[in-house]
Design a protein around this motif. Structure first.
Motif, mmCIF file in Angstrom:
data_model
loop_
_atom_site.group_PDB
_atom_site.id
_atom_site.type_symbol
_atom_site.label_atom_id
_atom_site.label_comp_id
_atom_site.label_asym_id
_atom_site.label_seq_id
_atom_site.Cartn_x
_atom_site.Cartn_y
_atom_site.Cartn_z
ATOM 1 N N TYR A 154 3.193 4.246 -6.049
ATOM 2 C CA TYR A 154 2.686 3.458 -7.179
ATOM 3 C C TYR A 154 1.376 4.004 -7.761
ATOM 4 C CZ TYR A 154 -0.733 1.211 -4.124
ATOM 5 O OH TYR A 154 -1.791 0.987 -3.272
ATOM 6 N N GLY A 162 -3.427 7.088 6.237
ATOM 7 C CA GLY A 162 -2.429 6.417 7.081
ATOM 8 C C GLY A 162 -2.843 6.441 8.536
ATOM 9 N N ASP A 170 -10.623 2.207 -1.952
ATOM 10 C CA ASP A 170 -9.565 2.508 -2.911
ATOM 11 C C ASP A 170 -9.960 3.775 -3.691
ATOM 12 O OD1 ASP A 170 -7.918 2.631 -5.159
ATOM 13 O OD2 ASP A 170 -7.733 0.454 -5.298
ATOM 14 N N ALA A 171 -9.233 4.833 -3.463
ATOM 15 C CA ALA A 171 -9.586 6.120 -4.092
ATOM 16 C C ALA A 171 -9.361 6.114 -5.596
ATOM 17 C CB ALA A 171 -8.769 7.244 -3.459
ATOM 18 N N GLY A 178 -5.146 8.612 1.195
ATOM 19 C CA GLY A 178 -4.155 7.844 1.956
ATOM 20 C C GLY A 178 -3.895 8.474 3.307
ATOM 21 N N GLN A 213 3.060 2.352 2.234
ATOM 22 C CA GLN A 213 2.928 3.049 3.525
ATOM 23 C C GLN A 213 4.258 3.595 4.027
ATOM 24 O OE1 GLN A 213 0.778 0.061 5.770
ATOM 25 N NE2 GLN A 213 -1.189 0.906 5.127
ATOM 26 N N PHE A 215 4.929 6.718 6.453
ATOM 27 C CA PHE A 215 4.221 7.744 7.216
ATOM 28 C C PHE A 215 5.145 8.898 7.613
ATOM 29 C CE2 PHE A 215 1.086 4.289 8.911
ATOM 30 C CZ PHE A 215 0.545 4.173 7.648
ATOM 31 N N ILE A 216 4.521 10.056 7.823
ATOM 32 C CA ILE A 216 5.290 11.186 8.346
ATOM 33 C C ILE A 216 4.679 11.640 9.670
ATOM 34 C CG2 ILE A 216 6.302 12.116 6.223
ATOM 35 C CD1 ILE A 216 3.947 13.906 5.868
ATOM 36 N N GLU A 267 -8.756 5.946 2.872
ATOM 37 C CA GLU A 267 -7.688 5.041 3.279
ATOM 38 C C GLU A 267 -8.087 3.626 2.854
ATOM 39 O OE1 GLU A 267 -4.430 5.161 4.523
ATOM 40 O OE2 GLU A 267 -4.750 3.037 4.056
ATOM 41 N N ILE A 268 -7.183 2.969 2.165
ATOM 42 C CA ILE A 268 -7.483 1.642 1.613
ATOM 43 C C ILE A 268 -7.307 0.544 2.661
ATOM 44 C CG2 ILE A 268 -5.139 1.081 0.780
ATOM 45 C CD1 ILE A 268 -6.421 0.125 -1.846
ATOM 46 N N ASN A 326 0.029 12.705 0.911
ATOM 47 C CA ASN A 326 1.337 12.071 0.911
ATOM 48 C C ASN A 326 1.093 10.754 0.192
ATOM 49 O OD1 ASN A 326 3.717 10.752 1.476
ATOM 50 N ND2 ASN A 326 3.304 10.529 3.665
ATOM 51 N N PRO A 358 1.062 7.280 -1.996
ATOM 52 C CA PRO A 358 1.855 6.081 -2.282
ATOM 53 C C PRO A 358 2.413 6.215 -3.695
ATOM 54 C CG PRO A 358 -0.456 5.535 -1.788
ATOM 55 C CD PRO A 358 -0.373 7.012 -1.917
ATOM 56 N N PHE A 382 0.824 -1.213 0.000
ATOM 57 C CA PHE A 382 0.000 0.000 0.000
ATOM 58 C C PHE A 382 0.864 1.271 0.000
ATOM 59 C CE2 PHE A 382 -3.556 -2.497 2.290
ATOM 60 C CZ PHE A 382 -4.139 -2.847 1.074
ATOM 61 N N GLU A 386 -8.156 14.274 1.159
ATOM 62 C CA GLU A 386 -6.865 13.629 1.412
ATOM 63 C C GLU A 386 -6.932 12.178 0.937
ATOM 64 O OE1 GLU A 386 -3.472 12.447 4.682
ATOM 65 O OE2 GLU A 386 -5.504 12.755 5.421
#
Ligand code: SAH
Length: 268
Positions: A109, A41, A83-84, A39, A11, A13-14, A60-61, A105, A107, A9, A37
């Motif tokens: 891919y 996280g 899944d957006a 993802g 992932q 994170f910040i 968020e997936i 932020n 992913p 996914f 937003e």
């Protein structure tokens, strides 16, 4: 929280407060703004956005993050555990009363398909997104170099693009193998009935980077080279030499030969 990061996914994170604040500043979020937003996280950026915006809609997936995100306690937050990329744009936009800003932020891919998805919106104001540094450089690239490609032309056709800051890999948990940057893409040209034709033209022109426009166009559009040579546009150059404006001129000239339907999703 005990959590297994999922590479599939994307992932990373910040949590650095200064960086989170800087992203909100870069996106120019105020109490009048509705924000999307992608993802969420663990919700670090989500929380920051909720503090600055009127309303935040976050996707968020990963279902494992559901409980944690629902417990954030932000009353201007709407969460979707989906899944957006797969969700139709129109349905995503039903959550917004008017125009909205995308902040993410991302992913790595899903960066390119996601950009192309939201360039097709007529309600989006800007995309402020964390992307791999090299992708950011491709988005803002000028003609002539190896970074300049279909992604550059399409992003520059619709938006004013700026790299707001470089974010080194050590700002993320877990640490990725590449550095990132925040790109702000401010919409200047809205998607309209000619836009898909423009996408298709750009894709065909960059199909084989080493071939001339003449060769790519005759193959991609199934047109005779002699016909193409009579259009009054110099097609003996490669796509990477054409400015965004020249692509726009070429799209006008070739208008009647370009399909409205999406040929194949743009990958670059
Ligand atoms: N915003 C957080 C997390 C960023 S990592 C932060 O900055 O710390 C990217 C997040 O996107 C991950 O949580 C991942 O699970 C989620 N994600 C990946 N693909 C997605 C998709 N197609 N739709 C929605 N979320 C996705």
């Amino acid at each position: 929280m005990n959590f297994n990061f999922k590479k599939k996914f994307g992932q990373n994170f910040i949590s650095d407060k200064n960086l989170l604040g800087a992203i909100c500043n870069d996106a120019d979020i105020t109490k009048n703004d509705e924000v999307l937003e992608i993802g969420a996280g663990m919700g670090a950026l989500t929380k920051q956005l909720c503090g600055s915006a009127k309303k935040v809609v976050a996707y968020e997936i990963d279902q494992e993050l559901k409980q944690h995100l629902q417990a954030l306690g932000c009353n201007n937050l709407t969460l979707h555990f989906e899944d957006a990329l797969k969700k139709p744009l129109e349905q995503i936009e039903n959550d917004f009363a008017g125009k909205y800003k995308l902040v993410a932020n991302l992913p790595y891919y899903i960066t390119t398909p996601l950009i192309f998805k939201f360039l097709q919106s007529q309600k989006i104001v800007s995309l402020t997104i964390m992307v791999q540094k090299e992708v950011g450089q491709r988005i803002v690239a000028k003609p002539g170099g190896k970074d300049y490609g279909a992604l550059s032309v399409c992003c520059q056709h619709f938006c004013n693009n700026k790299i707001m800051r470089i974010v080194p890999r050590n700002m993320f948990t877990p640490q990725p193998e590449v550095d990132s940057c925040i790109v702000k893409m401010q919409i200047e040209n809205e998607f309209n009935q000619n836009s898909q034709k423009f996408f298709n033209l750009v894709k065909i022109c960059f199909k084989s980077r080493r071939k001339t426009l003449l060769n790519n166009l005759s193959e991609g559009l199934g047109l005779d080279k002699s016909l193409l040579s009579q259009l009054g546009f110099n097609l003996s150059v490669r796509a990477e030499q054409l400015s965004c404006q020249q692509f726009e001129e070429l799209a006008k000239i070739l208008d009647c030969y370009l399909g409205q339907d999406e040929i194949v999703p743009m990958q670059q």
